[in-house]
Motif scaffolding. Structure first.
Motif, PDB file in Angstrom:
ATOM      1  N   ALA A  42     -31.667  50.255 -11.273  1.00 51.25           N
ATOM      2  CA  ALA A  42     -30.813  49.488 -12.175  1.00 51.25           C
ATOM      3  C   ALA A  42     -29.722  48.771 -11.387  1.00 51.25           C
ATOM      4  O   ALA A  42     -28.544  49.144 -11.435  1.00 51.25           O
ATOM      5  CB  ALA A  42     -30.194  50.412 -13.220  1.00 51.25           C
TER       6      ALA A  42
ATOM      7  N   VAL B  27     -27.084  45.724 -10.387  1.00 56.54           N
ATOM      8  CA  VAL B  27     -26.184  44.932 -11.221  1.00 56.54           C
ATOM      9  C   VAL B  27     -25.900  43.602 -10.526  1.00 56.54           C
ATOM     10  O   VAL B  27     -26.239  43.409  -9.356  1.00 56.54           O
ATOM     11  CB  VAL B  27     -24.861  45.677 -11.502  1.00 56.54           C
ATOM     12  CG1 VAL B  27     -25.103  46.888 -12.379  1.00 56.54           C
ATOM     13  CG2 VAL B  27     -24.174  46.087 -10.202  1.00 56.54           C
TER      14      VAL B  27
ATOM     15  N   GLU C 219     -18.958  46.942 -21.468  1.00 58.47           N
ATOM     16  CA  GLU C 219     -19.135  45.673 -20.764  1.00 58.47           C
ATOM     17  C   GLU C 219     -18.719  44.464 -21.593  1.00 58.47           C
ATOM     18  O   GLU C 219     -18.260  43.467 -21.040  1.00 58.47           O
ATOM     19  CB  GLU C 219     -20.600  45.519 -20.346  1.00 58.47           C
ATOM     20  CG  GLU C 219     -21.029  46.429 -19.211  1.00 58.47           C
ATOM     21  CD  GLU C 219     -22.433  46.103 -18.738  1.00 58.47           C
ATOM     22  OE1 GLU C 219     -22.569  45.439 -17.699  1.00 58.47           O
ATOM     23  OE2 GLU C 219     -23.395  46.510 -19.426  1.00 58.47           O
TER      24      GLU C 219
ATOM     25  N   SER D 188     -24.318  44.599 -15.803  1.00 62.25           N
ATOM     26  CA  SER D 188     -25.767  44.637 -15.992  1.00 62.25           C
ATOM     27  C   SER D 188     -26.249  43.255 -16.399  1.00 62.25           C
ATOM     28  O   SER D 188     -25.521  42.496 -17.054  1.00 62.25           O
ATOM     29  CB  SER D 188     -26.139  45.643 -17.084  1.00 62.25           C
ATOM     30  OG  SER D 188     -25.701  45.196 -18.358  1.00 62.25           O
TER      31      SER D 188
END
Length: 330
Positions: A129, A131, A192, A210
């Motif tokens: 994952a 970013v 976020e 993200s």
């Protein structure tokens, strides 16, 4: 007489052992015999939740039993993760979560209700994952090295955002500020969404986020993306280079978060092997890989052994970053 007793003991031992193996084998063949639960320690609708539901749908077909996704948000994922690890180790409850709750939180929290090293059995690293590094579009930079130079020229004048204390955005921002002696201000947000809105509004100048959350802002030109973390480009952003490709090879930008699957410790090994095999086969399917990639993730599908090796490799990096940031949570 001694030989007779010894022989009788050996025969009995072999009989008991054989019965135990036969029972275990029969149990493994009968598994699963009831619905399976995947606990996601976050609210529904996020990338981790979508990943879990994608896997759950396929897993139900392969195992012949319903697979239910149970969202248990709260305390930054701690509540649901704790519940998963304290569930019966019978092969019917699993955790699908981020590396934050499965690994990093042990360095952030003074009193974590579970021990990631002892209370979970790793199954598979579902996906990496990474970013994206974002800046306000009016910042006169177009690459990560240019941003670092800009930070050095504007010491004490810039602010970076994060989606919370101890998040990757916080740890990476703190590392940048410390390494460049830039005295940047840290603005911690509850998620976020408000962080990105303030970046668009110019209240902060840079952040990491993200892709799923940042994509609308990138596509509309309201935010500028300079790089991605990790050692490989995101399939969803093939033209955006990594920090490493741009010559910034520090470990803080090489390591990435990840989505993983684990079970309560002491879950039967046969079950772990079976579930790991099925999930890895699912992740290898083109439609599943495409869906994972669309969210900004990079599909992995490791074996339990491979996952354990990566877990052990990542742990000291995150521990160092947490210590450098000074982040501590109750």
């Amino acid at each position: 007489m001694t030989f007779f007793r010894t022989s009788l003991f050996n025969r009995r031992t072999l009989l008991v052992a054989g019965l135990a193996l036969s029972t275990a084998s029969a149990w493994a063949q009968a598994y699963p015999s009831k619905p399976i639960k995947l606990i996601v320690p976050y609210a529904a609708g996020g990338a981790t939740d979508i990943t879990a539901r994608t896997l759950g749908e396929k897993l139900a077909t392969r195992l012949g039993q319903p697979v239910l996704v149970d969202n248990r948000g709260g305390a930054g994922g701690v509540t649901g993760t704790d519940q998963a690890f304290k569930s019966p180790a019978d092969g019917y409850t699993f955790l699908v979560s981020l590396g934050t709750t499965m690994l990093i939180n042990q360095y952030l929290y003074e009193k974590l209700p579970y021990n990631p090293q002892k209370d979970q059995a790793l199954i598979t690293q579902i996906a990496l994952a990474p970013v994206v590094l974002l800046v306000h579009p009016q910042l006169p930079v177009n690459t990560a090295p240019e941003l670092l130079q800009y930070i050095e020229r504007n010491k004490g004048k810039l602010a970076y955002g994060s989606w919370g204390m101890g998040s990757y955005a916080h740890l990476a921002g703190a590392w940048l500020s410390d390494n460049l002696k830039a005295d940047m201000n840290h603005a911690a947000y509850k998620g976020e969404a408000p962080m990105l809105q303030d970046l668009v509004g110019g209240q902060i100048q840079l952040t990491f986020a993200s892709l799923q959350s940042a994509r609308p802002y990138i596509e509309s030109g309201r935010l500028k993306v300079l790089a991605v973390t990790g050692t490989q480009r995101m399939p969803a952003l093939p033209k955006v280079p990594t920090m490493t490709e741009q010559g910034i090879k520090d470990e803080v930008f090489r390591v990435t978060g990840w989505v993983g699957m684990s079970a309560p410790a002491k879950t039967p090994a046969d079950v772990l092997t079976r579930v790991a095999t099925e999930v890895r086969a699912i992740i290898a399917q083109p439609d599943v890989r495409e869906r994972i990639q669309q969210m900004g993730f990079i599909p992995v599908g490791s074996t339990p052994e491979e996952f354990a090796v990566q877990f052990k490799k990542d742990a000291p990096v995150w521990e160092r970053l947490v210590k450098l940031s000074g982040a501590k949570l109750d």
